[in-house]
Design a protein around this motif. Structure first.
Motif, PDB file in Angstrom:
ATOM      1  N   ILE A  15      49.990  42.705  49.389  1.00 41.62           N
ATOM      2  CA  ILE A  15      50.282  42.346  48.000  1.00 41.62           C
ATOM      3  C   ILE A  15      51.271  41.193  47.952  1.00 41.62           C
ATOM      4  CG2 ILE A  15      51.307  43.173  45.839  1.00 41.62           C
ATOM      5  CD1 ILE A  15      50.186  45.981  46.639  1.00 41.62           C
ATOM      6  N   ILE A  82      55.651  46.099  41.690  1.00 41.46           N
ATOM      7  CA  ILE A  82      54.520  46.873  42.208  1.00 41.46           C
ATOM      8  C   ILE A  82      55.046  47.770  43.324  1.00 41.46           C
ATOM      9  CG2 ILE A  82      52.245  46.811  43.284  1.00 41.46           C
ATOM     10  CD1 ILE A  82      51.955  43.935  42.228  1.00 41.46           C
ATOM     11  N   ALA A  84      54.346  50.152  46.419  1.00 43.96           N
ATOM     12  CA  ALA A  84      53.281  50.371  47.397  1.00 43.96           C
ATOM     13  C   ALA A  84      53.791  51.293  48.500  1.00 43.96           C
ATOM     14  CB  ALA A  84      52.815  49.044  47.979  1.00 43.96           C
ATOM     15  N   ASN A 111      50.640  51.212  42.846  1.00 48.22           N
ATOM     16  CA  ASN A 111      49.428  50.943  43.617  1.00 48.22           C
ATOM     17  C   ASN A 111      48.758  52.238  44.081  1.00 48.22           C
ATOM     18  OD1 ASN A 111      47.567  49.213  45.112  1.00 48.22           O
ATOM     19  ND2 ASN A 111      48.576  49.984  46.945  1.00 48.22           N
ATOM     20  N   HIS A 133      45.762  49.243  41.160  1.00 49.83           N
ATOM     21  CA  HIS A 133      45.218  49.716  42.428  1.00 49.83           C
ATOM     22  C   HIS A 133      44.537  48.562  43.161  1.00 49.83           C
ATOM     23  CE1 HIS A 133      42.069  52.487  44.548  1.00 49.83           C
ATOM     24  NE2 HIS A 133      42.990  52.055  45.389  1.00 49.83           N
ATOM     25  N   PHE A 134      45.185  48.098  44.241  1.00 46.38           N
ATOM     26  CA  PHE A 134      44.614  47.076  45.103  1.00 46.38           C
ATOM     27  C   PHE A 134      43.830  47.744  46.229  1.00 46.38           C
ATOM     28  CE2 PHE A 134      48.227  44.994  43.146  1.00 46.38           C
ATOM     29  CZ  PHE A 134      47.795  43.688  42.931  1.00 46.38           C
ATOM     30  N   VAL A 144      40.682  44.642  41.588  1.00 46.10           N
ATOM     31  CA  VAL A 144      41.890  45.368  41.196  1.00 46.10           C
ATOM     32  C   VAL A 144      41.491  46.341  40.093  1.00 46.10           C
ATOM     33  CG1 VAL A 144      44.124  45.245  40.034  1.00 46.10           C
ATOM     34  CG2 VAL A 144      43.597  43.625  41.850  1.00 46.10           C
TER      35      VAL A 144
END
Length: 274
Positions: A15, A82, A84, A111, A133-134, A144
C-alpha cells in the motif's frame, strides 16, 4: 496528500508503494525498531522490483524521499489513514482509535478482508471509518473493495473512491457484511478446493489448472491460498463459519498445514513448494 499506513508487512508495504507511486507523501507506522527497518526494506524492494519491470514512472530513490517511518504515530496532518495490521478485531480497533486521535481529520480506512467495519467503528468517529480492502500484491492487483456501513458519511465514501481511482484501481462498493463480496466468494471456492484435494479427487496442480483454463482464473484457488497465507485464510474461514454457518468450516487439511507451519509462500511450502 499525506497518507499514513499502519503496519509495514506485505500488505502495508504494498500500500505504501502504491501511494508513493501515486505522488503522495507516506508515513508508515510499525512497532519497534526492527519492524520499522523491515518495513523500509520491504517498500524499497517492492519499488525496485516494479522499476526493474518498467512499471514505475519515476526513480525509486526519488519516490523514497516521500517515505517516513515511525514507531509511534502522533500529530500527523494526514488526510487518509489505512491500517494494515493482522486480522484481529481488537488490534484493529485499538490501532484505529490511536489513529483517530493522532490524525483528527483523516479518513480511517481498514484493509480488513472479512471483519465487520461497523463493529470496528464502535467507539470511533464512525462517520469517517471505511473498509478499503486491497489485494495482494497491492501494486499489481487492479481491484479495491470499498465497504460502507450505515453511519458512514457519504462524502467519505466518495472521497475514498476518488483516491483509489487516482491510484489506478477499479473500485467496487459493498455493504458491510461478513466477508464482504470478494472474501466470501474466494474463501468458499478455496475451502472446496482444499476438500477436493483432501478427498483425492485431483492433485493441487490439476485443481488449479482446471480453474485457470476452465473458468479463466488468473491463478488457481490453492496457489492463491499459498499467496495469501494459509493462516490468514484459516482465520477468515473461521470468522465466516461463525457468522454464516458450517458451509465455511475450514477443512481438517487446512488446519493441519497451519499447525505444521506450512503457511504458503512466506514459509516456502503450503499446497505447493515455493
Amino acid at each position: 496528500m499525506i497518507a499514513v499506513v499502519i503496519g509495514g508487512g506485505t500488505m502495508g508495504a504494498g500500500i505504501a508503494h502504491l501511494l508513493l507511486a501515486g505522488g503522495h507523501e507516506v508515513v508508515v507506522a510499525e512497532h519497534g525498531a526492527s519492524r520499522v527497518a523491515a518495513a523500509r526494506r520491504a517498500v524499497e524492494k517492492s519499488l525496485a522490483v516494479a522499476a526493474g519491470r518498467g512499471k514505475l514512472d519515476r526513480d525509486p530513490d526519488e519516490l523514497l524521499r516521500g517515505l517516513t517511518l515511525v514507531e509511534h504515530l502522533a500529530d500527523v496532518p494526514a488526510e487518509l489513514v489505512i491500517e494494515a495490521v493482522p486480522e484481529d478485531a481488537e488490534l484493529k480497533r485499538r490501532v484505529l482509535g490511536n489513529a483517530a486521535r493522532a490524525c483528527p481529520d483523516a479518513v480511517l480506512a481498514s484493509n480488513t478482508s472479512s471483519l465487520s467495519i461497523s463493529e470496528l467503528a464502535e467507539g470511533l468517529p464512525a462517520e469517517r471509518v471505511i473498509g478499503m480492502h486491497f489485494f495482494n500484491p497491492v501494486p499489481v492487483r487492479e481491484l479495491v473493495e470499498l465497504v460502507h456501513h450505515d453511519r458512514l458519511d457519504p462524502a467519505v465514501l466518495a472521497k475514498t473512491r476518488a483516491w483509489a481511482e487516482q491510484l489506478g484501481k477499479t473500485v467496487i462498493e459493498v455493504r458491510d457484511s461478513p466477508g464482504f463480496a470478494t472474501s466470501r466468494l474466494g474463501v468458499a471456492v478455496g475451502m472446496e478446493a482444499i476438500r477436493l484435494l483432501a478427498e483425492g479427487v485431483a492433485s493441487a496442480e490439476d485443481i488449479d489448472t482446471g480453474m485457470r483454463l476452465g473458468y479463466g482464473w488468473p491463478m488457481g484457488p490453492l496457489r492463491l491460498t499459498d499467496l495469501v497465507g494459509l493462516d490468514v485464510r484459516l482465520a477468515i474461514a473461521e470468522h465466516l463459519a461463525a457468522e454464516l454457518g458450517p458451509r465455511f468450516e475450514p477443512p481438517a487439511l487446512l488446519r493441519a498445514k497451519v499447525a505444521a507451519g506450512e503457511l504458503g509462500r512466506k514459509t516456502g511450502r503450503g499446497f505447493f513448494a515455493w
